[in-house]
Write an enzyme that holds these catalytic residues in place. Structure first.
Site, PDB file in Angstrom:
ATOM      1  N   ILE A 198       5.369 -13.682  -3.426  1.00  0.00           N
ATOM      2  CA  ILE A 198       4.729 -15.134  -3.298  1.00  0.00           C
ATOM      3  C   ILE A 198       4.195 -15.702  -4.320  1.00  0.00           C
ATOM      4  CG2 ILE A 198       2.696 -16.084  -2.007  1.00  0.00           C
ATOM      5  CD1 ILE A 198       2.602 -13.528  -0.034  1.00  0.00           C
ATOM      6  N   ARG A 253       3.231  -9.479 -15.484  1.00  0.00           N
ATOM      7  CA  ARG A 253       3.517  -8.431 -16.520  1.00  0.00           C
ATOM      8  C   ARG A 253       4.794  -8.600 -16.963  1.00  0.00           C
ATOM      9  NH1 ARG A 253       4.433  -3.409 -14.889  1.00  0.00           N
ATOM     10  NH2 ARG A 253       3.997  -3.970 -12.703  1.00  0.00           N
ATOM     11  N   ASP A 271      -0.894  -8.683 -18.653  1.00  0.00           N
ATOM     12  CA  ASP A 271      -1.211  -7.570 -17.461  1.00  0.00           C
ATOM     13  C   ASP A 271      -2.475  -7.828 -16.713  1.00  0.00           C
ATOM     14  OD1 ASP A 271      -1.476  -5.369 -15.873  1.00  0.00           O
ATOM     15  OD2 ASP A 271      -0.797  -3.844 -17.465  1.00  0.00           O
ATOM     16  N   VAL A 272      -2.557  -7.924 -15.492  1.00  0.00           N
ATOM     17  CA  VAL A 272      -4.031  -8.033 -15.026  1.00  0.00           C
ATOM     18  C   VAL A 272      -4.933  -7.244 -15.024  1.00  0.00           C
ATOM     19  CG1 VAL A 272      -2.956  -9.929 -13.163  1.00  0.00           C
ATOM     20  CG2 VAL A 272      -2.951  -7.747 -12.724  1.00  0.00           C
ATOM     21  N   TYR A 297      -5.556  -0.093  -0.379  1.00  0.00           N
ATOM     22  CA  TYR A 297      -5.286  -1.546  -0.303  1.00  0.00           C
ATOM     23  C   TYR A 297      -6.218  -2.206   0.702  1.00  0.00           C
ATOM     24  CZ  TYR A 297      -1.958  -5.219   0.353  1.00  0.00           C
ATOM     25  OH  TYR A 297      -1.466  -6.513   0.427  1.00  0.00           O
ATOM     26  N   LYS A 320      -8.464  -5.450  -0.294  1.00  0.00           N
ATOM     27  CA  LYS A 320      -8.216  -6.861   0.039  1.00  0.00           C
ATOM     28  C   LYS A 320      -9.377  -7.506   0.572  1.00  0.00           C
ATOM     29  CE  LYS A 320      -3.930  -7.698  -1.081  1.00  0.00           C
ATOM     30  NZ  LYS A 320      -3.845  -8.957  -2.090  1.00  0.00           N
ATOM     31  N   VAL A 379       5.074 -10.069   4.342  1.00  0.00           N
ATOM     32  CA  VAL A 379       5.904 -11.036   3.948  1.00  0.00           C
ATOM     33  C   VAL A 379       7.167 -10.550   3.026  1.00  0.00           C
ATOM     34  CG1 VAL A 379       6.032 -12.857   2.089  1.00  0.00           C
ATOM     35  CG2 VAL A 379       3.984 -12.760   3.680  1.00  0.00           C
ATOM     36  N   THR A 389       8.791  -9.231   0.255  1.00  0.00           N
ATOM     37  CA  THR A 389       8.818  -9.183  -1.088  1.00  0.00           C
ATOM     38  C   THR A 389       9.167  -7.988  -1.716  1.00  0.00           C
ATOM     39  OG1 THR A 389       6.472  -8.521  -1.183  1.00  0.00           O
ATOM     40  CG2 THR A 389       7.065 -10.798  -1.159  1.00  0.00           C
TER      41      THR A 389
END
Lengths: 249, 553
Positions: A17, A37, A63-64, A155, A159, A188, A190
């Site tokens: 996205i 990344r 890198d987050v 996960y 979120k 979605v 991806t």
């Protein structure tokens, strides 16, 4: 008045996205800082967007999960872009979790990427927008965050946490003219969801990007992508816990 | 290992800087110095982080004149001290942040009034010089620059330059109207206007069309000190140009039986309410209800009807009430929220003025974007380099901007630019939001030709290369091109430094948070004593500044 974004940072722009949002924004003339990344992928996307003559997309490998980097990185991006109007945090991971798997390392990866990384990037952005008295922050949540699903506990938790964090930011920054939008896409197409196969109601990433930007322009607070997931979510939220736990979700 | 030097100034200095007309905004690091050292510190910050600097006074420019996106904005409103006042000669010396409001309140009791004032008293003197403002008396008194005896200009590298028509005349005529691109005007000496009463003799004249409007101006310009006209832009055909003209003159000695009363500041104040019950501060909320096409058509029609009744009336009015019409409804611009407004003001030589005004109003009506307010004034040329004035008339038009009509308003403005240029007209940058660099250049080329013909005594007016002359001067005074605003970028493009100041390379500079405040004089200019030294005051304690870097912000 709908915002006219000219400079944007897209965190998680090396695919999915985020990449599509960057492409859509750039096609409207917005300069985008691509944060991700995978440096080679970012450069490839930037070359793709810029073609031969444009200088709309600028890659910023990061890198987050390097939580100390964003403060300086945001400044670096702002300097290169010549300002900042929009930040989209779309970095996220969803490793496959088996029905009987309880793996802390995987959970940590999920929470650090989806939630702590978002905080690390959006905190300096929030500070800047608060001073500037304007700006738009978009965080990509998920319909998975509405209920604690048995399929991927970390996960869903990450979120849900992100949604709550964004709501807090909105409540803090709304009076300063800053728009904070939580978008909650359904499935979605991806790289992240590729191994899950074709899911019901799945939409292409390009379509999701269009809908996300449309929702962000409307100063929406929380938007389901596409809109039909709002109804699905309401139904899911109304299901009693004792029944919900029996559903194959 | 020491931490990396910061790549930006502290985020606490970040602020949204919005055009007065609310049609554009940018984010900048805003410094609010109160001393020369503070100014120097801000310039050094800009240098260290490779940023540009824009100067800001009262923030009353309609467009982007004081904006500098992601750069440094030097807000000079804290430099607002009146340094010396000679009530016998009417000469005042003050810092650039002193407002017109502050000025007239200070001098009125001694029988002096600012020689030139704009429609609002909230502009600063520094901003007034930077824009070389004019008033309703431009045809008689010229712009404010003509009343400046001298000023001191601080260049970005810290040099102080005294400028007057006799000393550094080229800088004097370029910095006035130079929009803060040559340096910071840090001290201003102004000749005030002697008045014998706080009242003006006013005559109201209703005009039924453009022809009558121009005739009314011509008839009254010899005997009046101020002439201003309001025009109904909704009227068309034979009624086009109808409106109300006010001519005013100062009272002569003995005309006012009780000058001590009218020269009292209290006598100039407006009442807090309108029609007894509506608070003046809330008036914009009432205005907002009418700020649409049918509403403004109705208001204009009613105003015309009232103007017919007012025709021929003569009365007296306080100077502040007549001059500061825009302040009669505080924050009136909020009525234009959320999209804001632009003001389009063009200056046309008198022979072409009527046809140009007719054409631009007709064009606005045809495109369905009618200005809600139009103000007409009479002007004369002046000797300043980037002058906007002509021997003719100006028409200032307020256009409401909305999300839907924004592009159409800009397109209309560009179409009107062409009409104005055909008529030999010019533009006023303090009001501008839409001008392109080519239109600006064309207008100045026409100006330079006219200025050399009409004011042959002016030594600094170049041939036809006005912009080049200005930029040459800029290169001399600001070789690093530090002073650049969004307006200058729009009209001149980004200006590259011609030479960097002798200093360590950027990487080393970033590690040197403190810079010696002492500034070496150059060979070009002699560095006089700072003006605070002349006043016998001590300069700010430099050690304290170092201890508390926030001091000057």
């Amino acid at each position: 008045m709908a915002p006219n974004w000219k400079r944007a940072i897209i965190v998680g722009a090396s695919g999915g996205i985020g990449e599509q949002i960057a492409r859509k924004l750039a096609s409207g003339g917005c300069r985008v800082a691509l944060v991700g990344r995978r440096e080679d992928k970012l450069r490839q996307i930037a070359v793709d967007i810029n073609g031969v003559s444009l200088n709309l997309a600028l890659p910023f490998p990061s890198d987050v999960r390097d939580f100390d980097a964003p403060a300086a990185k945001v400044e670096e991006c702002v300097r290169a872009l010549g300002g900042l109007d929009l930040v989209v945090y779309s970095a996220g991971v969803m490793p496959r979790i088996g029905p009987t798997e309880y793996e802390t390392a995987k959970d940590r990866l999920i929470v650090e990427t989806n939630l702590i990384g978002a905080m690390a990037w959006l905190n300096p952005v929030a500070k800047r927008f608060e001073r500037a008295g304007g700006g738009t922050i978009v965080g990509i949540g998920s319909v998975s965050g509405d209920r604690g699903r048995r399929g991927n506990p970390a996960y869903s938790a990450s979120k849900a946490g992100l949604e709550c964090y964004l709501e807090s930011l909105r409540n803090r920054l709304g009076r300063r003219g800053v728009s904070v939008v939580t978008v909650k896409p359904g499935p979605v197409e991806t790289e992240m969801t590729r191994e899950l196969g074709r899911l019901p109601g799945m939409i292409p990433a390009g379509r999701a990007a269009d809908l996300i930007l449309k929702a962000a322009r409307k100063f929406g607070k929380t938007a389901y992508i596409p809109g039909r997931w709002w109804l699905a979510s309401k139904i899911m939220l109304s299901i009693p816990s004792r029944i919900f736990r029996r559903l194959p979700l | 290992m020491p931490p990396d030097p910061p790549s930006r100034p502290p985020a606490e200095l970040l602020e949204r800087v919005e055009a007065w007309g609310m049609t554009s905004a940018s984010v900048a690091y805003v410094y609010r110095p109160s001393t020369l050292l503070g100014l120097d510190e801000a310039f050094e910050t800009a240098r260290r982080f490779a940023m540009k600097v824009a100067l800001k006074g009262g923030g009353n420019s309609y467009g982007d004149a004081f904006q500098c996106a992601e750069g440094v904005v030097l807000d000079l409103t804290r430099m607002n001290r009146i340094l010396a006042w000679d009530p016998a000669a009417g000469v005042i010396r003050c810092e650039p942040g002193v407002t017109i409001d502050q000025l007239w309140r200070y001098t009125l009791g001694d029988g002096w009034w600012p020689p030139v004032v704009p429609g609002t008293a909230h502009v600063t003197l520094g901003g007034a010089l930077a824009a070389n403002i004019h008033g309703k008396n431009n045809f008689k008194a010229g712009p404010i620059g003509e009343h400046i005896l001298s000023f001191e200009l601080m260049t970005p590298n810290g040099r102080l330059l005294t400028c007057s028509p006799a000393e550094n005349a080229d800088v004097f005529y370029a910095a006035i109207g130079g929009f803060g691109l040559l340096g910071v005007i840090v001290c201003i000496q102004l000749q005030m206007k002697r008045i014998y009463s706080g009242l003006l003799n006013i005559e109201a004249v209703y005009v039924a069309n453009w022809k009558e409007a121009f005739a009314a101006f011509e008839k009254r310009e010899a005997g009046a000190d101020y002439v201003v006209g309001w025009i109904d832009c909704f009227a068309s055909d034979s009624k086009a140009g109808r409106g109300l003209i006010h001519a005013a003159r100062y009272l002569q000695p003995e005309e006012d039986a009780h000058p001590e009363e009218s020269l009292n500041v209290g006598a100039q104040e407006l009442p807090d309410t309108v029609l007894r019950y509506v608070a003046r501060s809330k008036l914009h909320r009432v205005m907002k209800r009418f700020l649409n096409r049918p509403g403004m058509r109705f208001i204009n029609r009613m105003k015309c009807r009232a103007a017919r009744k007012e025709h021929g009336k003569r009365y007296r009015e306080p100077l502040a009430k007549f001059n500061f019409l825009l302040d009669s409804a505080p924050n009136w611009k909020f009525a234009y929220m959320p999209g804001g407004l632009i003001q389009y003001q063009c200056f046309i030589p008198k022979d072409n003025a009527q046809s140009v005004f007719e054409r631009i109003i007709t064009l606005s009506q045809e495109r369905g974007i009618v200005p809600y307010l139009a103000v007409m004034k009479r002007h004369r040329p002046d000797p300043f380099l980037l002058s906007h004035a002509v021997d003719g008339y100006s028409l200032a038009l307020d256009y409401k901007v909305t999300r839907k009509n924004r592009e159409r308003v800009w397109s209309l403005a560009h179409a009107m630019d062409e009409i104005v240029l055909e008529g030999g007209g010019r533009f006023y940058l303090a009001k501008d939001s839409t001008l392109t660099s080519s239109a600006f250049e064309q207008s100045l080329t026409a100006q330079a030709v006219q200025a050399t013909q009409e004011t042959p005594t002016h030594q600094t007016t170049p041939t036809t290369r006005t912009i080049q002359t200005f930029l040459q001067l800029k290169r001399r005074l600001d070789p690093e091109s530090l002073l650049q605003s969004e307006l200058s970028k729009r009209l001149f493009g980004p200006l590259e430094p011609t030479s960097a100041r002798t200093q360590p390379p950027p990487a080393e500079r970033a590690e040197q948070p403190e810079r010696p405040p002492h500034v070496e004089p150059s060979q070009d200019f002699e560095l006089p004593e700072p003006f605070w030294a002349e006043e016998g005051e001590r300069p700010p304690d430099e050690d304290k500044l170092k201890e508390n870097p926030q001091h000057e912000r």
